[in-house]
Design an enzyme around this catalytic site. Structure first.
Site, PDB file in Angstrom:
ATOM      1  CB  ALA A  27      -0.638   0.077   1.456  1.00 31.80           C
ATOM      2  CD  GLU A  65       2.079  -5.464   4.815  1.00 32.32           C
ATOM      3  OE1 GLU A  65       2.891  -6.316   5.810  1.00 32.32           O
ATOM      4  OE2 GLU A  65       1.506  -5.336   4.982  1.00 32.32           O
ATOM      5  N   GLY A  91       0.657  -5.622   0.967  1.00 28.80           N
ATOM      6  CA  GLY A  91      -0.658  -4.933   0.264  1.00 28.80           C
ATOM      7  C   GLY A  91       0.076  -5.701  -1.131  1.00 28.80           C
ATOM      8  CD  GLU A 151      -1.956  -7.494   2.915  1.00 28.81           C
ATOM      9  OE1 GLU A 151      -1.846  -6.666   2.305  1.00 28.81           O
ATOM     10  OE2 GLU A 151      -2.562  -8.003   4.086  1.00 28.81           O
TER      11      GLU A 151
END
Ligand code: CAA
Length: 258
Positions: free
Chosen positions: A66, A132, A109, A112
């Site tokens: 992200a 993260e 992300g 993911e």
């Protein structure tokens, strides 16, 4: 444009290529990129010509997570009001097979997103990770859930708690990726796999995707029941008749998608 869509990839009528296009920031998944991605995938899902979608980044990164710059000053209320995770939920509504062709970093992300696809083909330069924890946060789009289902508790804990990356060979050994290929051939190899899937009966490929994904949500008994109903359902398609007749007539099946 944060993504580039190539329908009829390499002149194949049934394969679409979607490329993440924020190279300068290693394809960091900004809100805008995620919106564009979902919109493009929905459009391809609605397009009856398209049977398989390939999602990729570039040589250096599939996606490094992200967009940290976009998140740094956010508070939980911003997050709730933005409802950003709706787009992640929407990704799971795509009914056609999506293959992630991963080169370079697939982190946070990015990992993911690759896991949200149906299978991952990795270049031997690919690196997967859930870093993260290094930012003082935890994954929000499946890093503790899909990853655990893919590689098991102990290894998922190791990746999530240390934030360290694994290489493509390890990812394959642990069951995260379907195949590792030389980095320079990852798109070509993925194309060859996409071609094989695109040649199958499209209704059956969708029902397979649906049934395999259902296995994550249900008990074995319920999953078996779901599979059986989808199996019965294939017998209502003309492609089932074509597939079986072609076998008996010793010829190649020609599927219409009906
Ligand atoms: N968000 C925003 N920008 C990012 C980014 C990210 N996730 N990852 C990399 N970038 C930017 C860098 O800031 C840098 O920009 P500038 O050139 O303007 O400085 C550019 O991309 C190139 O990155 P680096 O210079 O850092 O490249 P490197 O080769 O030295 O390192 C890396 C590569 C190890 C992948 C490193 O960039 C990195 O650690 N990135 C962050 C990875 C990360 O923590 N991802 C998780 C994000 S949180 C998340 O994803 C939450 C979720 O579950 C949804």
């Amino acid at each position: 444009m944060n993504i580039i869509v190539e329908k009829n990839w390499d002149n194949h009528p049934h394969i679409a290529l979607v490329k993440l296009n924020r190279s300068k920031v290693l394809n960091a998944l900004s809100n805008e990129l995620m919106d564009e991605l979902v919109q493009a995938l929905f459009k391809l899902d609605d397009d009856q010509e398209v049977r398989v979608i390939v999602l990729t980044g570039d040589e250096r990164a599939f996606a490094a997570g992200a967009d940290i710059a976009q998140m740094v000053e956010e508070n939980p209320v911003d997050k709730i009001l933005e409802n950003r995770f709706r787009s992640w939920q929407q990704l799971t509504m795509i009914s056609k097979p999506i293959i992630a062709a991963v080169s370079g970093f697939a982190l946070g992300g990015g990992c993911e997103l690759a896991m949200t696809c149906d299978l991952i083909i990795a270049g031997d330069n690919a690196r997967f990770g859930q870093p993260e924890i290094n930012l003082g946060i935890i994954p929000g789009a499946g890093g503790t859930q899909r990853l655990t289902k893919a590689i098991g508790k102990s290894k998922a804990m190791l990746m999530n708690l240390t934030g360290e990356m694994i290489d493509a060979t390890t990812a394959e050994k642990w069951g995260l990726v379907a195949k590792v290929v030389p980095a320079e051939t990852v798109l070509q190899e993925t194309y060859e796999i996409a071609k094989k899937i695109a040649a199958k009966a499209p209704v059956a490929t969708r029902l397979i995707k649906e049934a395999v994904n259902r296995s994550f949500e249900t008990s074995l008994k319920e999953g078996m029941e779901f599979e059986r109903r989808n199996f019965f359902l294939t017998f209502s398609s003309s492609d089932q008749k074509e597939g079986m007749r072609a076998f008996l007539e010793k010829r190649e099946a020609k599927y219409t998608g009906r």
